[in-house]
Structures are given as C-alpha cells and as structure tokens.
Design an enzyme around this catalytic site. Structure first.
Site, PDB file in Angstrom:
ATOM      1  N   LYS A  53      -2.405   2.019   3.189  1.00 43.28           N
ATOM      2  CA  LYS A  53      -1.131   1.324   2.964  1.00 43.28           C
ATOM      3  C   LYS A  53      -0.094   2.259   2.353  1.00 43.28           C
ATOM      4  CE  LYS A  53      -3.460  -3.066   2.851  1.00 43.28           C
ATOM      5  NZ  LYS A  53      -4.291  -4.000   2.077  1.00 43.28           N
ATOM      6  N   GLN A  97      -5.227  -6.244  -3.954  1.00 44.86           N
ATOM      7  CA  GLN A  97      -6.245  -5.989  -2.931  1.00 44.86           C
ATOM      8  C   GLN A  97      -7.450  -6.903  -3.152  1.00 44.86           C
ATOM      9  OE1 GLN A  97      -5.959  -3.977  -0.285  1.00 44.86           O
ATOM     10  NE2 GLN A  97      -8.032  -4.268   0.455  1.00 44.86           N
ATOM     11  N   ASP A 120       1.797 -10.180   0.938  1.00 46.52           N
ATOM     12  CA  ASP A 120       0.715 -10.700   1.777  1.00 46.52           C
ATOM     13  C   ASP A 120       1.031 -12.084   2.352  1.00 46.52           C
ATOM     14  OD1 ASP A 120      -1.463  -8.932   1.990  1.00 46.52           O
ATOM     15  OD2 ASP A 120      -2.180  -9.419  -0.025  1.00 46.52           O
TER      16      ASP A 120
END
Ligand SMILES: Nc1nc(=O)c2c([nH]1)NC[C@@H]1CN(c3ccc(C(=O)N[C@@H](CCC(=O)O)C(=O)O)cc3)C=[N+]21
Length: 281
Positions: A53, A97, A120
C-alpha cells in the site's frame, strides 16, 4: 474456448495513472492526499500488504504515514494511534490493517475512526450510508469488482449475480453496491447455510467467490459464458488456492484470477478513496 482474462493488475495500473493526474490537480490547490496505516504485530501477510500500500502511494504521489505497533500493544495504545490519525491534517484517509491480534477489540477501534477518513469504507457509518445510498467512501473490494466488470464491458444492469460469502469486507457490501439503481443487478447472497449452492451458481451471469473455501466453485456449476471472479485465498499444503477451480476458465466467458484479479483492484480503490477524501476538502 477459454475465458477472457479480467486483468486486475493491468486495470489497476491504468487507474493508478488516472489517480496520479487527480493528485496533480489537487497539488495545484495546495492539497496533498495522505494515507495512514495502522499495523499491529508481525503477521508476515499483513506486513506485505501494508508495504504494498505504501509503494502504491509513492507511485501515485500520495504521502504515506505508517504506524507500526508491536503485538504487545494494548487497546489504549492502538486507540491512541487512531486518535492521532483522526487529528492529523496530513492524513486524509487511513486503514487499520485487519485482522488485529485477538486481544484487541476490532469493532471498538473501527468505530473510533473518523468516518470521513475511513479509506476502507468499513466504518459502520459508511456501511450505513451505503444502505441509505448516500455518498460515502465505498468498501474497496466491492468497488474494485464493480469497476473491473465495467472496464471490461461485462453487463451489470439486469444481470443475475451470485455472491458466495457474506463477510463484512466483500460479500455483504457487494450485494448492497450491485443492487443500487445505478448498477441494477439482481443479487443472490449465498453462504455456508445455503442448501444447494450449485443450483444458484448455475443461473448466474456473474459469480463472485469470496468464501475462503478452496475450489468451491467448479466448472460443472458455471453457466457457459458467465463472468467468474475469484476473491478467495487459502493455503493448501503450502500453496495458494482460490475459491474457483482452475478448469472454470474452460466454461466461463470472463475470469478474474487470484492473484492478478480483484486484489490489485482493491488496492487501487483504497487509493481512490484517499484521493476522493482529499478532493472533498
Ligand atoms: N483494513 C484492511 N483493509 C484491507 O483491504 C485488507 C485488510 N485490512 N486485511 C487483509 C486484506 C487482504 N487484502 C488484499 C489486498 C490486495 C491483495 C493483492 O493485491 N494481491 C495480489 C498479489 C499479492 C501482491 O501483489 O503482493 C494479487 O491478487 O494479484 C491481496 C490482499 C486487503 N485486505
């Protein structure tokens, strides 16, 4: 006849190029998008994803802010990292995460995030906005699936879609996304309680396999010409296996393989969410 490849890697590269242009336009307004990541512990898979990422960000011109905590971090430690990113003006979007170490309360941490910075699209407020069909950051994998199908001209309007798996990150929000008026698909959400999976899959124009069960979708279940997207990953005898059996490509019209399909699209949509959050400023 073998299925046409839904090439997520190539499509994600194109999208990254488009996002780099939007990042330049933001720079002219004095805005730099910034992605934050919170990683707890040393799970090798998570380390690789987070590193990927940050590499993506560098390619597109997005600043990245890394917060790595040891697996001994307490709930209060991770909450402090969330609070810092909520308050940091350089961070326009961030992720925690997943999965987190078991001693941490994942739900409480996600709910503590500023929904405007939820890259997200998994904060309950943003999933709620998806239910209400109001503008909000969208969950990355479902959005990546819709964009991949659109870019290959796979018809979504009126299509019969079977989604296998009801998880929070893929199956459940994908059903919501595909049944918006703009997409207008008919969605069947199958799961471990589904009586006869094959009978559902056989009717589908589009199949999304996101159950995490190796080779769950087999060639005999697939309607000839259907689009089949593999979102599952499992480890079988040290090797990676998707949810879609390899011989499905001889029956399907389109296949998104794993790797090389939906994964890279998920990452591209994370970047899109961060750029869009900065554009809303
Ligand atoms: N808060 C949070 N958000 C996530 O989006 C999230 C997460 N936690 N935890 C783990 C899963 C998994 N995930 C992947 C994304 C891209 C690939 C990907 O790009 N895979 C490549 C291969 C691997 C590579 O290129 O490094 C491919 O499919 O071609 C894989 C897995 C995101 N997740």
């Amino acid at each position: 006849m073998t299925a046409r490849l839904l090439d997520g890697k190539a499509t994600a590269a194109t999208i990254k190029g488009e996002l780099a242009e939007r990042v330049k336009a933001l720079a002219n307004r004095g805005i730099t998008p910034g992605l934050g990541t919170i990683l707890v512990g040393d799970d090798p898979g998570s380390q690789i994803y987070v590193a990927g990422k940050h590499r993506d960000c560098a390619e597109v011109g997005i600043t990245s802010i890394r917060k790595d905590l040891p697996d001994t971090a307490t709930q209060a430690d991770v909450e402090a990292a969330v609070d810092e990113l909520n308050a940091d003006p350089a961070c326009t979007g961030y992720i925690v995460q997943l999965p987190l170490p078991r001693h941490l309360d994942t739900q409480a941490l996600i709910e503590r995030m500023d929904p405007a910075k939820d890259a997200d699209g998994l904060h309950p407020v943003n999933l709620g906005r998806l239910v209400h069909m109001v503008d909000a950051p969208l969950p990355c994998t479902p959005r990546g699936i819709v964009v991949l199908l659109q870019r290959y001209g796979v018809p979504i309007k009126g299509a019969e879609v079977v989604v296998v798996g009801r998880g929070i990150t893929v199956g459940r929000p994908l059903g919501l996304l595909l049944t918006r008026r703009a997409e207008n698909a008919t969605v069947t959400l199958c799961h471990t309680g589904t009586q006869d999976l094959a009978s559902h899959v056989r009717r589908a124009d589009i199949v999304v396999a996101a159950a995490g069960v190796p080779h769950l979708v087999t060639a005999d279940m697939v309607k000839p010409g259907a689009a089949v997207l593999d979102v599952g990953v499992s480890r079988v005898d040290g090797k990676i296996a998707g949810d879609v059996a390899p011989d499905v490509r001889e029956v399907a019209g389109f296949v998104a393989p794993n790797p090389g399909g939906v994964g890279p699209m998920t990452r591209a949509m994370l970047l899109a969410n961060v750029v869009e959050a900065a554009e809303r400023h």
